[in-house]
Design a protein around this motif. Structure first.
Motif, short mmCIF file in Angstrom:
data_model
loop_
_atom_site.label_atom_id
_atom_site.label_comp_id
_atom_site.label_asym_id
_atom_site.label_seq_id
_atom_site.Cartn_x
_atom_site.Cartn_y
_atom_site.Cartn_z
N SER A 2 0.80 -1.23 0.00
CA SER A 2 0.00 0.00 0.00
C SER A 2 0.83 1.28 0.00
O SER A 2 0.33 2.35 0.31
N LYS B 135 -6.60 -1.39 6.93
CA LYS B 135 -6.83 -0.93 8.31
C LYS B 135 -5.83 0.13 8.74
O LYS B 135 -5.95 0.70 9.82
N ALA B 136 -4.82 0.38 7.89
CA ALA B 136 -3.82 1.39 8.26
C ALA B 136 -4.47 2.76 8.41
O ALA B 136 -4.08 3.53 9.27
N ARG B 137 -5.44 3.07 7.53
CA ARG B 137 -6.07 4.37 7.67
C ARG B 137 -7.49 4.35 7.09
O ARG B 137 -7.91 5.31 6.45
N CYS B 138 -8.19 3.26 7.30
CA CYS B 138 -9.55 3.22 6.79
C CYS B 138 -10.41 2.45 7.77
O CYS B 138 -10.00 1.39 8.26
N LEU C 14 -5.19 0.59 1.20
CA LEU C 14 -4.47 0.94 2.43
C LEU C 14 -5.07 0.30 3.68
O LEU C 14 -4.49 0.37 4.75
#
Lengths: 472, 395
Positions: free
Chosen positions: A142, A215-218, A213
């Motif tokens: 990602s 679970k890093a930023r969603c 991307l």
């Protein structure tokens, strides 16, 4: 929750790795850049410096000037290669045709992919891009980076290549654009030995898998897209580097049905996160949306006055299965009828969230139009739990590959093979039963390929016995 | 260990297998997540687009991450990447990410840092005036156009990619920096049918296309290509074996069967298709990837061909703008271009976008029957009256 690499990763420090000094990196002034002219006349290319969108020409000229001002022994590819590239682009505009030759078999020892040969057909006019090979560098999942890594990559590629790249190519790799054959192995050695970094896929290989991307930023991702992508990429290194397939094969991992990496359209095996319990509802937040306290769709429509938010019109009526309703001031969802399209969640992210019992749907066979027309992936496995090391998924992958390698024709994508044999055959390969969810509707012709074992008594019959009952 | 500066570095051509490292794969992602991402992995609760290009994600822990999204060129120099690094070092503790659609995302953990970052990004321009880091590409707007290599690096293009994308985005720049459309619009560009950009499910797809059958290099075809493979490569069976007058093995092409896909050229360099007058641009519309409301859709051909007007493609830009503006004016909130066309009917789409409908747009390939309209439900448009007149049904 931290994820660990399969093998220890040495930490990369740019200060220890660097080739160029600070003075070398800042070797031209803005004034010099303004006055800089490339050595070839390029009127149409220059035109592309105008306008607000970032100009790739203006950027390339920076690199051209930077190279020109570096000492000749501070790079191994001719300093004029960027100028030659822009010169050739102008000639291509003039001629209305490309000036790159067809193909060229180059690579690094033992790998069948990762390097794509490219030669100019105007080598006398543009000698510094006579060879302009591509190297694909497998991106970290990602595309998150730190600057130590990126700066090291920049020094390496400016020293041993053109200094031009793609961030990123269509499949997801970092693409190094333009070097001579001599430098392919040295670049590969620097990548592997110094940066602990491998090439990506090309040719009839597994291509570099990619993911959203997650679970890093969603808040919507139902699977650990990076971890799955990383694990499968590493597990299948042999398939990625050594061509044994009929054609290319792509994995893409989308965390939810919104599909940010387009797996359903662009991968032979699409993993799309989903859930099997209920959408989580925060009734207070629902009221806040209704009351206009929270902008719908995360504020995505704030550039225009669409009027007051209307939950009936904008959510309930647009639900494709009509499984929602307001009852006594509360939003109710009949989750059993929900097909998890994400619309209501997209519109009211603070009120509605995907369920907690998550996994992925697996679909197969997407590809671009070459050759039998474009295909999207077909929903084949409705729900799979995704827990490391993803053994259940690897088993599925290998069944599919075994069949495709056995039956696939040269340059036949999996989606085309499925069409040639039919889904029923594919289900046999996967050892799974059929379900109505695999099709939009059942067949309208009765041309069923009944098998001998389906029919009592089998297919072998005696004509004399038949004639005993029926005269000719 | 520093990067080496020896001509062949660590590679010894005398012993090519010595010390060779293989199958390392990509580096691990976790080390590239900034602390705020590591600490809140899997804990994100919701997000909001504060203004075009600026997102805030809020975690269950109460942490907030602010993201500034900037348009980027897929084709970039190491000088540009170094500038990205300078920005990331200055504002973001040395972390940065790229999106699938070639945008660049800078992340910070407070509103103040975000404001400073935003100001810095907006101030950076190339010496010739274009933005280096335009902020936008979120929500109900236009995001970056993904594309292929074109004349900069490919051997099969029917048009150029970077120049067309630059031209279209200059033209639609306000839509990139705004959120004024009914839903997001995804434009994609591929410079030949091989579609390494896989544009076939985009709201608007720009596709380079050839229109002349291959020209055969009889001199070398037998020496350089496997003739049976060239023949087998043709999906319509237009290529068959032949001999030149001198008796050399070659192929011949039934020109009326050629659909200009270029698959033969992929297999064999002796049958090039590229041609200045033949090549141009096809526009497709109405595709999408997302499963939201309606299923993912293929894009449909709505303009069969436009000329390659290098370097700015005024005709292509005008057509794209016409479609976007008709859509912006007429579609309902949340409706993608394809959903809109389906609701109003494709006949109305052509009318509203002021696009001519020609026989080129009716499928006559393998699955053509799937697109036949077999109902009496249709809308009257000028195109319909023309058919009635031509058939003698009305005056």
């Amino acid at each position: 929750m931290a994820f660990e690499p399969r093998e220890e990763q040495k930490e990369l420090k740019y200060q220890e790795l660097r080739i160029y000094s600070d003075d070398e990196l800042h070797n031209y002034t803005e004034e010099e850049l303004k006055n800089f002219k490339v050595k070839h006349p390029i009127p149409d290319v220059d035109e592309l410096e105008k306008g607000p969108w970032p100009s790739f020409v203006a950027d390339a000229k920076r690199e051209a000037l930077h190279r020109k001002k570096l000492a000749d022994d501070r790079m191994l590819i001719n300093s004029e290669c960027v100028e030659d590239l822009l010169g050739q682009l102008q000639v291509s505009f003039d001629d209305g045709e490309t000036h790159w030759k067809h193909g060229g078999i180059v690579g690094v020892f033992g790998y069948g992919g990762g390097v794509i040969g490219r030669y100019s057909d105007l080598q006398e006019q543009f000698p510094s891009i006579a060879h302009f090979h591509t190297m694909r560098v497998n991106q970290p999942m990602s595309k998150f980076y730190n600057t130590d890594y990126l700066r090291a990559i920049c020094d390496l590629w400016e020293y041993r290549g053109s200094g031009l790249l793609n961030m990123h190519g269509s499949t997801g790799d970092i693409i190094f654009l333009g070097t001579f054959t001599e430098q392919l192995e040295p670049v590969f050695y620097e990548l592997t030995h110094v940066l602990q970094q491998d090439l990506g896929g090309s040719g009839s290989n597994l291509r570099s898998p990619s993911c959203c991307l997650g679970k890093a930023r969603c808040e919507w991702s139902c699977i650990d897209t990076q971890d799955m992508c990383y694990e499968l990429t590493h597990y299948y290194q042999d398939e990625l580097h050594r061509p044994a397939f009929p054609y290319k094969f792509k994995f893409k991992f989308d965390g939810c049905p919104n599909g940010c990496v387009a797996s359903i359209a662009r991968s032979d095996m699409s993993y799309i996160g989903t859930w099997r319990d209920n959408i989580r509802i925060d009734q207070e937040a629902v009221q806040a949306y209704i009351g206009g306290e929270i902008p719908p769709n995360g504020g995505a429509h704030s550039g225009r006055d669409w009027g007051k938010f209307d939950i009936q019109k904008e959510v309930i009526d647009l639900c494709p299965t009509k499984c929602m309703r307001m009852e006594d001031g509360k939003l109710e969802i009949n989750d059993k009828e929900c097909t998890r399209c994400m619309h209501c969640i997209n519109v009211m992210p603070r009120a509605l969230r995907p369920g907690l019992d998550t996994g992925c749907s697996i679909l197969f066979g997407a590809k671009a139009p070459i050759l039998e027309g474009a295909q999207m992936s077909v929903l084949t496995i409705p729900f799979v739990k995704c827990e490391p090391p993803y053994e259940n998924i690897k088993e599925i992958v290998e069944k599919v590959w075994d069949w495709w390698m056995e039956e696939g024709k040269n340059r036949e994508r999996l989606g085309e093979l499925i069409q040639r044999y039919g889904i029923p055959k594919f289900l046999e390969v996967l050892e799974i039963p059929a379900m109505p969810q695999m099709v939009t509707e059942p067949r309208s012709n009765p041309y069923i390929f009944w098998k001998e074992e389906d029919v009592p008594g089998g297919f072998k019959r005696d004509i004399n016995e038949y004639r005993a009952r029926h005269k000719r | 260990m520093a990067l080496s500066t020896e001509r062949l570095g660590l590679y010894n051509p005398e012993k090519p297998m010595e010390n060779r490292l293989t199958d390392l794969g990509p580096r691990h992602f976790w080390q590239y997540f900034p602390p705020i991402i590591q600490n809140n992995y899997g804990k994100w609760k919701y997000h909001e687009i504060l203004e075009p290009g600026i997102l805030v994600h809020v975690s269950e822990t109460g942490d907030k991450v602010f993201t500034v999204r900037c348009g980027g060129c897929r084709f970039m120099s190491v000088e540009h990447v170094r500038e990205i690094c300078d920005i990331a070092d200055k504002h973001c503790d040395g972390y940065v990410r790229f999106t699938t659609r070639n945008n660049i995302e800078f992340m910070v953990d407070s509103q103040d840092k975000m404001e400073a970052l935003k100001k810095d990004l907006e101030s950076r321009k190339h010496v010739s005036g274009s933005y280096k880091f335009p902020i936008g590409g979120t929500g109900a707007g236009l995001t970056n156009i993904v594309h292929t290599q074109g004349f900069l690096h490919c051997h099969t293009p029917a048009t150029d990619a970077s120049s067309m994308v630059k031209s279209v985005l200059d033209d639609l720049f306000d839509y990139f920096q705004g959120m004024t459309l009914p839903a997001q619009v995804r434009i994609s560009m591929a410079c030949c049918l091989n579609m390494c950009g896989a544009v076939h499910c985009s709201d608007i797809a720009l596709l380079g296309y050839h229109r002349k059958p291959p020209v055969i290099d009889h001199e070398v075809i037998d020496a350089l290509c496997e003739i049976p493979l060239v023949i087998a490569a043709c999906p319509t069976g237009a290529i068959s074996p032949a001999k030149t007058e001198e008796g050399k093995k070659t192929v011949k092409i039934k020109e009326e069967r050629c659909m200009f896909c270029g698959n033969c050229y992929t297999m064999c360099m002796a049958v090039p298709l590229a041609d200045k007058e033949g090549d141009g641009v096809t526009i497709l519309a109405g595709g999408k990837i997302s499963n939201r409301m309606s299923p993912p859709q293929f894009s449909k051909v709505v303009v069969p061909w436009l000329p390659n007007e290098f370097p700015r493609y005024p005709d292509v830009c005008a057509h794209v703008k016409r479609i976007v503006e008709a859509y912006a004016k007429d579609a309902n909130k949340y409706e993608r271009i394809g959903d809109w066309a389906k609701r109003i009917g494709w006949e109305r789409f052509f009318e509203k976008c002021d696009l001519p409908f020609t026989d080129h747009l009716i499928d006559d390939y393998r699955l053509q029957y799937d697109t036949y309209r077999t109902t009496t439900q249709f809308k009257y448009t000028e195109a319909a009256w023309e058919v009635s007149r031509a058939a003698g049904g009305i005056e």
